[in-house]
Design a protein around this motif. Structure first.
Motif, PDB file in Angstrom:
ATOM      1  N   VAL A  65       4.363  47.084 -13.600  1.00 29.99           N
ATOM      2  CA  VAL A  65       4.745  48.492 -13.519  1.00 29.99           C
ATOM      3  C   VAL A  65       4.167  49.246 -14.706  1.00 29.99           C
ATOM      4  O   VAL A  65       4.147  48.726 -15.829  1.00 29.99           O
ATOM      5  N   GLU A  66       3.714  50.463 -14.433  1.00 27.87           N
ATOM      6  CA  GLU A  66       3.225  51.316 -15.518  1.00 27.87           C
ATOM      7  C   GLU A  66       3.856  52.697 -15.404  1.00 27.87           C
ATOM      8  O   GLU A  66       4.133  53.191 -14.315  1.00 27.87           O
ATOM      9  N   TRP A  67       4.071  53.306 -16.561  1.00 25.71           N
ATOM     10  CA  TRP A  67       4.654  54.644 -16.705  1.00 25.71           C
ATOM     11  C   TRP A  67       3.570  55.510 -17.340  1.00 25.71           C
ATOM     12  O   TRP A  67       3.323  55.460 -18.526  1.00 25.71           O
ATOM     13  N   LEU A  68       2.876  56.292 -16.499  1.00 29.12           N
ATOM     14  CA  LEU A  68       1.664  56.973 -16.930  1.00 29.12           C
ATOM     15  C   LEU A  68       1.687  58.444 -16.566  1.00 29.12           C
ATOM     16  O   LEU A  68       2.382  58.857 -15.625  1.00 29.12           O
ATOM     17  N   ALA A  69       0.906  59.245 -17.283  1.00 28.44           N
ATOM     18  CA  ALA A  69       0.690  60.641 -16.910  1.00 28.44           C
ATOM     19  C   ALA A  69      -0.336  60.678 -15.776  1.00 28.44           C
ATOM     20  O   ALA A  69      -1.510  60.378 -15.991  1.00 28.44           O
ATOM     21  N   LEU A  70       0.105  61.049 -14.572  1.00 32.38           N
ATOM     22  CA  LEU A  70      -0.761  61.004 -13.385  1.00 32.38           C
ATOM     23  C   LEU A  70      -1.173  62.379 -12.894  1.00 32.38           C
ATOM     24  O   LEU A  70      -1.859  62.487 -11.877  1.00 32.38           O
ATOM     25  N   GLY A  71      -0.755  63.429 -13.603  1.00 31.16           N
ATOM     26  CA  GLY A  71      -1.121  64.769 -13.167  1.00 31.16           C
ATOM     27  C   GLY A  71      -0.056  65.386 -12.274  1.00 31.16           C
ATOM     28  O   GLY A  71       0.865  64.710 -11.809  1.00 31.16           O
ATOM     29  N   PRO A  72      -0.177  66.680 -11.988  1.00 30.41           N
ATOM     30  CA  PRO A  72       0.845  67.382 -11.198  1.00 30.41           C
ATOM     31  C   PRO A  72       0.835  66.959  -9.737  1.00 30.41           C
ATOM     32  O   PRO A  72      -0.205  66.671  -9.153  1.00 30.41           O
ATOM     33  N   GLY A  73       2.044  66.913  -9.139  1.00 26.55           N
ATOM     34  CA  GLY A  73       2.167  66.681  -7.704  1.00 26.55           C
ATOM     35  C   GLY A  73       2.042  65.239  -7.261  1.00 26.55           C
ATOM     36  O   GLY A  73       2.129  64.936  -6.079  1.00 26.55           O
ATOM     37  N   VAL A  74       1.826  64.312  -8.198  1.00 26.01           N
ATOM     38  CA  VAL A  74       1.720  62.896  -7.853  1.00 26.01           C
ATOM     39  C   VAL A  74       2.908  62.171  -8.461  1.00 26.01           C
ATOM     40  O   VAL A  74       3.078  62.148  -9.673  1.00 26.01           O
ATOM     41  N   ALA A  75       3.736  61.590  -7.609  1.00 24.59           N
ATOM     42  CA  ALA A  75       4.932  60.908  -8.108  1.00 24.59           C
ATOM     43  C   ALA A  75       4.622  59.494  -8.557  1.00 24.59           C
ATOM     44  O   ALA A  75       5.145  59.016  -9.565  1.00 24.59           O
ATOM     45  N   GLY A  76       3.776  58.799  -7.806  1.00 24.43           N
ATOM     46  CA  GLY A  76       3.463  57.426  -8.162  1.00 24.43           C
ATOM     47  C   GLY A  76       2.589  56.793  -7.106  1.00 24.43           C
ATOM     48  O   GLY A  76       2.125  57.451  -6.164  1.00 24.43           O
ATOM     49  N   SER A  77       2.360  55.517  -7.247  1.00 23.22           N
ATOM     50  CA  SER A  77       1.615  54.768  -6.248  1.00 23.22           C
ATOM     51  C   SER A  77       2.018  53.302  -6.342  1.00 23.22           C
ATOM     52  O   SER A  77       2.528  52.842  -7.368  1.00 23.22           O
ATOM     53  N   GLY A  78       1.794  52.575  -5.257  1.00 19.22           N
ATOM     54  CA  GLY A  78       2.116  51.159  -5.231  1.00 19.22           C
ATOM     55  C   GLY A  78       1.155  50.433  -4.307  1.00 19.22           C
ATOM     56  O   GLY A  78       0.631  51.032  -3.363  1.00 19.22           O
ATOM     57  N   LYS A  79       0.923  49.156  -4.566  1.00 22.69           N
ATOM     58  CA  LYS A  79      -0.016  48.406  -3.738  1.00 22.69           C
ATOM     59  C   LYS A  79       0.163  46.909  -3.977  1.00 22.69           C
ATOM     60  O   LYS A  79       0.691  46.485  -5.021  1.00 22.69           O
ATOM     61  N   PRO A  80      -0.297  46.080  -3.028  1.00 26.12           N
ATOM     62  CA  PRO A  80      -0.426  44.650  -3.310  1.00 26.12           C
ATOM     63  C   PRO A  80      -1.540  44.451  -4.338  1.00 26.12           C
ATOM     64  O   PRO A  80      -2.471  45.252  -4.414  1.00 26.12           O
ATOM     65  N   SER A  81      -1.466  43.378  -5.096  1.00 26.44           N
ATOM     66  CA  SER A  81      -2.484  43.155  -6.123  1.00 26.44           C
ATOM     67  C   SER A  81      -3.831  42.792  -5.517  1.00 26.44           C
ATOM     68  O   SER A  81      -4.876  43.062  -6.113  1.00 26.44           O
ATOM     69  N   THR A  82      -3.837  42.185  -4.336  1.00 24.96           N
ATOM     70  CA  THR A  82      -5.053  41.833  -3.607  1.00 24.96           C
ATOM     71  C   THR A  82      -4.624  41.409  -2.214  1.00 24.96           C
ATOM     72  O   THR A  82      -3.511  41.731  -1.781  1.00 24.96           O
ATOM     73  N   PHE A  83      -5.468  40.631  -1.504  1.00 22.56           N
ATOM     74  CA  PHE A  83      -5.108  40.076  -0.202  1.00 22.56           C
ATOM     75  C   PHE A  83      -5.635  38.643  -0.116  1.00 22.56           C
ATOM     76  O   PHE A  83      -6.643  38.298  -0.743  1.00 22.56           O
ATOM     77  N   PHE A  84      -4.924  37.825   0.669  1.00 23.46           N
ATOM     78  CA  PHE A  84      -5.330  36.437   0.872  1.00 23.46           C
ATOM     79  C   PHE A  84      -5.472  36.152   2.359  1.00 23.46           C
ATOM     80  O   PHE A  84      -4.806  36.773   3.190  1.00 23.46           O
ATOM     81  N   GLU A  85      -6.338  35.166   2.675  1.00 26.74           N
ATOM     82  CA  GLU A  85      -6.560  34.791   4.075  1.00 26.74           C
ATOM     83  C   GLU A  85      -6.687  33.277   4.178  1.00 26.74           C
ATOM     84  O   GLU A  85      -7.009  32.587   3.206  1.00 26.74           O
ATOM     85  N   ASN A  86      -6.384  32.755   5.382  1.00 24.67           N
ATOM     86  CA  ASN A  86      -6.636  31.356   5.737  1.00 24.67           C
ATOM     87  C   ASN A  86      -6.039  30.351   4.755  1.00 24.67           C
ATOM     88  O   ASN A  86      -6.697  29.399   4.339  1.00 24.67           O
ATOM     89  N   GLN A  87      -4.777  30.572   4.406  1.00 27.75           N
ATOM     90  CA  GLN A  87      -4.032  29.613   3.595  1.00 27.75           C
ATOM     91  C   GLN A  87      -3.027  28.880   4.490  1.00 27.75           C
ATOM     92  O   GLN A  87      -2.605  29.397   5.525  1.00 27.75           O
ATOM     93  N   SER A  88      -2.631  27.680   4.087  1.00 23.57           N
ATOM     94  CA  SER A  88      -1.638  26.947   4.863  1.00 23.57           C
ATOM     95  C   SER A  88      -0.343  27.754   4.942  1.00 23.57           C
ATOM     96  O   SER A  88       0.081  28.370   3.969  1.00 23.57           O
ATOM     97  N   GLY A  89       0.269  27.759   6.118  1.00 21.50           N
ATOM     98  CA  GLY A  89       1.500  28.515   6.335  1.00 21.50           C
ATOM     99  C   GLY A  89       1.282  29.888   6.924  1.00 21.50           C
ATOM    100  O   GLY A  89       2.229  30.522   7.392  1.00 21.50           O
TER     101      GLY A  89
END
Length: 377
Positions: A65-89
């Motif tokens: 998590v980061e607490w940053l100055a993002l400019g007006p009208g932007v509350a925040g953002s979130g995302k997965p760190s990356t994506f994975f494929e073809n793993q067991s399970g």
């Protein structure tokens, strides 16, 4: 006229050992040196408790998590760190999964490796330190402020996987030899006006040019069975199609960071994962996850189950004299928007149970478990 009643028992199929709650840990977080930072940490921990209390998982999830100055009208953002494929399970081959979900399916932690900027993390979220935040949950959010708990839940929802992986040009995510749809895109379907028919976004015969149109068509919908079951309970709701599909945000003018990664703004009541759910002006206050629950289930997340409390349902015979025709029905169904329970079996006990019949049902643990109770004539 006398009235009759009976005890309607909703019994859940419990596991031999309670299902573990998923642990969502803030490994890299907000410093907490200022008053607002401390309030933000408390608000984020509250949002985490809401999600931890519902999600199953044996692998702890690490959040940066980061607490940053993002400019007006932007509350925040979130995302997965990356994506994975073809793993067991993984239930589907050649399909991208977000790390938080991928780790639960795989049974061990999957995160990016160094030198990736989010190495060791499953999720990332940031919040705008410059906004006038509303941190309290016991009073309404004042005009001109942004509700922090709503924003925190929203961004964590993205981190859990409610976010597109498809590129803006219609190409699948990945390198030259590994371009696949994500498990998120596998849930999407669009109305192709040229053919007057539905088309799956992840159709293997689809082309990038067709997908380019689809993600801007204003007719993109979620088709996953859990969302559809919820939608079919009331197809008259704005944002829900006749089939029970839920409309996804896909405006003709591409909105980076918003397009395809949110529910459409047409939904009523408002949904947590709409693009403006965490906006500054006319801030919405939504402290439950709504259709995000069903969407996460469609993607592969498991939700915890708890024992149901017996419910007494009165039936009044005078109803017939008031023009209410017999037989009478009670519909018992999974997946009400704010519920954390899943009904797996239904039983009747008490007086007058001989007057009722279980007319249909679904398999235990099935999403679409519906059990109408028919009043015998």
């Amino acid at each position: 006229m006398r009235s009759s009643s009976f005890i309607f028992m909703l019994a859940l199929l419990l596991q031999t050992a309670p299902a573990p709650a998923m642990a969502l840990d803030i490994v890299g977080g907000i410093a907490g040196t200022s008053a607002n930072e401390r309030l933000a940490v408390e608000g984020l921990e509250h949002a985490i408790r809401i999600l931890e209390g519902q999600l199953e998982g044996s692998v702890p999830v690490h959040l940066k998590v980061e607490w940053l100055a993002l400019g007006p009208g932007v509350a925040g953002s979130g995302k997965p760190s990356t994506f994975f494929e073809n793993q067991s399970g993984f239930p589907k081959a050649d399909t991208w999964y977000p790390p938080a979900l991928a780790s639960q399916l795989h049974g061990a932690s999957l995160t990016p490796n160094p030198p990736h900027e989010l190495a060791g993390y499953h999720m990332y979220a940031r919040f705008n330190s410059d906004l006038p935040w509303h941190f309290r949950i016991d009073v309404p959010c004042p005009s001109g402020k942004c509700d922090f708990l709503t924003t925190a839940l929203h961004e964590l929802g993205h981190g859990l996987g409610f976010r597109r992986s498809i590129e803006s040009d219609g190409q699948w995510y990945g390198d030259t030899y590994r371009k696949y749809p994500g498990i998120y895109e596998e849930q999407l379907r669009w109305w192709w006006l040229a053919f007057d028919d539905w088309c799956d976004l992840a159709d293997p015969l689809g082309t990038p040019a067709e997908r380019y149109v689809a993600i801007r068509c204003e007719g993109l919908f979620w088709k996953g069975p859990n969302v559809v079951f919820e939608g079919q309970l009331d197809t008259s709701r704005p944002g829900i199609s006749d089939e029970g599909y839920a409309r996804v945000y896909a405006p003709m003018l591409w909105a980076q960071g918003s397009s395809v990664s949110h529910w459409d703004e047409a939904h009523d009541p408002d949904q947590l994962m709409e693009p403006e759910a965490s906006g500054l002006f006319g801030s919405k206050v939504i402290h439950h996850i709504g259709l995000l629950r069903q969407a996460l289930m469609d993607m592969g997340w498991e939700f915890r189950r708890t024992a149901a409390v017996p419910t007494r349902l009165p039936f009044h015979e005078v109803a017939a004299a008031k023009g209410v025709s017999l037989p009478q029905y009670v519909l018992v169904a999974n997946n009400t928007t704010n519920s954390t329970c899943q009904i797996t079996s239904v039983a009747l006990s008490g007086a007058h149970t001989d007057q009722f019949l279980i007319t249909s049902g679904g398999a235990p643990r099935a999403t679409a478990y519906r059990t109408p109770m028919k009043r015998a004539i």
